[in-house]
Design an enzyme around this catalytic site. Structure first.
Site, PDB file in Angstrom:
ATOM      1  N   ASP A  10     -40.705 -29.808  21.491  1.00 43.02           N
ATOM      2  CA  ASP A  10     -41.583 -30.112  22.635  1.00 43.02           C
ATOM      3  C   ASP A  10     -41.816 -31.630  22.564  1.00 43.02           C
ATOM      4  O   ASP A  10     -42.858 -32.078  22.134  1.00 43.02           O
ATOM      5  CB  ASP A  10     -42.897 -29.305  22.585  1.00 43.02           C
ATOM      6  N   HIS A 244     -44.912 -34.052  10.656  1.00 46.14           N
ATOM      7  CA  HIS A 244     -44.754 -32.596  10.744  1.00 46.14           C
ATOM      8  C   HIS A 244     -43.297 -32.181  11.001  1.00 46.14           C
ATOM      9  O   HIS A 244     -42.669 -31.509  10.174  1.00 46.14           O
ATOM     10  CB  HIS A 244     -45.609 -32.045  11.889  1.00 46.14           C
TER      11      HIS A 244
HETATM   12  C1  BDR Z   1     -47.364 -29.754  15.566  1.00 41.99           C
HETATM   13  O1  BDR Z   1     -47.993 -29.792  16.842  1.00 41.99           O
HETATM   14  C2  BDR Z   1     -47.369 -30.728  17.671  1.00 41.99           C
HETATM   15  O2  BDR Z   1     -48.348 -31.515  18.297  1.00 41.99           O
HETATM   16  C3  BDR Z   1     -46.503 -31.577  16.796  1.00 41.99           C
HETATM   17  O3  BDR Z   1     -45.353 -32.046  17.490  1.00 41.99           O
HETATM   18  C4  BDR Z   1     -46.145 -30.648  15.668  1.00 41.99           C
HETATM   19  O4  BDR Z   1     -45.021 -29.882  16.008  1.00 41.99           O
HETATM   20  C5  BDR Z   1     -48.364 -30.161  14.482  1.00 41.99           C
HETATM   21  O5  BDR Z   1     -49.421 -29.250  14.412  1.00 41.99           O
HETATM   22 CA    CA Z   2     -43.603 -30.471  17.937  1.00 39.17          CA
END
Ligand code: BDR
Ligand code: CA
Length: 325
Positions: A10, A244
């Protein structure tokens, strides 16, 4: 041999870093990018993925659009906090040209199903957004869950969530999809907040990208600096931004980067703990454990690999002055 990879994103700043990690990895062969909603709407995310692939000279990698909202809803709106963290355009207001191509006609779900049938154990799927597309693939093909190898960024087992006390952002977008995926997948590794909030980047590293003087280096630095600034407001105690999504890609390339706990997982879908990832009590005594939750990470080795791969990739893009002419 390089491990084949489908990245479900995303796109999103850390999603962009995950794409860059995959492109900079000789041990990974990115066969397709699938686009989901979350940090941004699907069309914004796929636009960003296409533009990033073109920036890094990889117009050979197809991009597919997935479902644009959660299973239990009929639409999706970007949350204010997502816009704050990733910017309105999803990539920290960094300006990169639109790609000269569009998303494929085939859907993300069909592409995932077909790829698992074709490549089996050679392929890993790395979803770093809501699990809506993967859940739909499981429903579309009854053999998918048995044959797919999945490494997700999402969830939190030993630490609190980042949207609610219980729930991490990707799981929170579609708890029903996450529950279906955890209960049915035969091989799923969860790279959640337990480890991704230990792998942090600071402006010291982004300055190295800026100093390259290339279009790729400028993009990575501008987008990531925006993300670091957002973290200074939302989680100042961390001292950097959480890597992340790239950590999940890194684990797909090298599972030894993390220590895992083998456990059969589920997601709470009711009440105040909705969106919590936790052990499934009904499968507690099953001999086979289908879930592997990352609870420890070799931070130093990951950060070294992250910088080596992304800096190498950015170095190979055109100089900023030549590109401006
Ligand atoms: C996740 O949430 C999204 O905002 C980031 O891209 C990551 O995949 C972290 O909690
Ligand atoms: Ca993400």
């Amino acid at each position: 041999m390089a491990r084949k990879l489908i990245l479900d994103v995303d796109t999103g700043i850390d999603d962009a870093l995950a794409i860059a990690y995959a492109l900079g990895s000789e041990d990974l062969d990115l066969i397709g990018v699938t686009g989901t909603y979350g940090n941004v709407l699907v069309p914004t995310g796929t636009r960003n993925s296409l533009a990033i692939l073109e920036l890094f000279g990889r117009t050979d990698i197809p991009v597919y659009a997935g479902p644009d909202h959660a299973r239990a809803r009929d639409s999706f709106e970007v949350m204010e906090i997502s816009e704050f963290i990733h910017g309105k355009n999803g990539i920290g207001e960094a300006q990169i040209p639109d790609a000269s191509r569009a998303v494929e006609e085939q859907s993300a779900v069909e592409f995932m199903v077909e790829s698992v049938r074709q490549y089996g154990d050679e392929l890993v799927i790395v979803p770093v957004g809501p699990l809506t597309t993967v859940a739909a693939a499981m429903e579309a093909d009854p053999t998918f869950a048995d044959n797919a190898h999945i490494v997700i960024m999402g969830g939190a087992l030993t630490v609190p969530g980042n949207v609610t006390q219980w729930s991490e952002a990707n799981i929170n977008q579609d708890p029903e999809a996450a529950d279906l995926v955890f209960r049915n997948a035969k091989d799923i590794t969860m790279v959640g907040l337990d480890v991704t909030l230990q792998t942090l980047l600071t402006s010291k590293e982004t300055a190295e990208w800026k100093a390259l003087g290339t279009t790729g280096g400028d993009f990575l630095a501008t987008a990531t600096d925006y993300y670091i600034k957002a973290y200074e407001t939302t989680a100042p105690y961390l001292g950097g931004c959480g890597l992340h999504d790239p950590l999940a890609v890194a684990v797909a390339a090298d599972p030894n980067l993390v220590e895992t706990l083998d456990i059969n997982l589920k997601t709470d879908t009711e009440g105040e703990t909705r969106g919590r990832t936790i052990g499934d009590e009904a499968r507690l005594n099953d001999a086979a454990k289908t879930g592997h939750v990352a609870v420890g990470v070799d931070v130093e080795r990951f950060l070294a690999e992250f910088m080596r791969r992304l800096t190498g990739l950015a170095q190979r893009t055109p100089g900023r002055d030549a590109a401006a002419k």
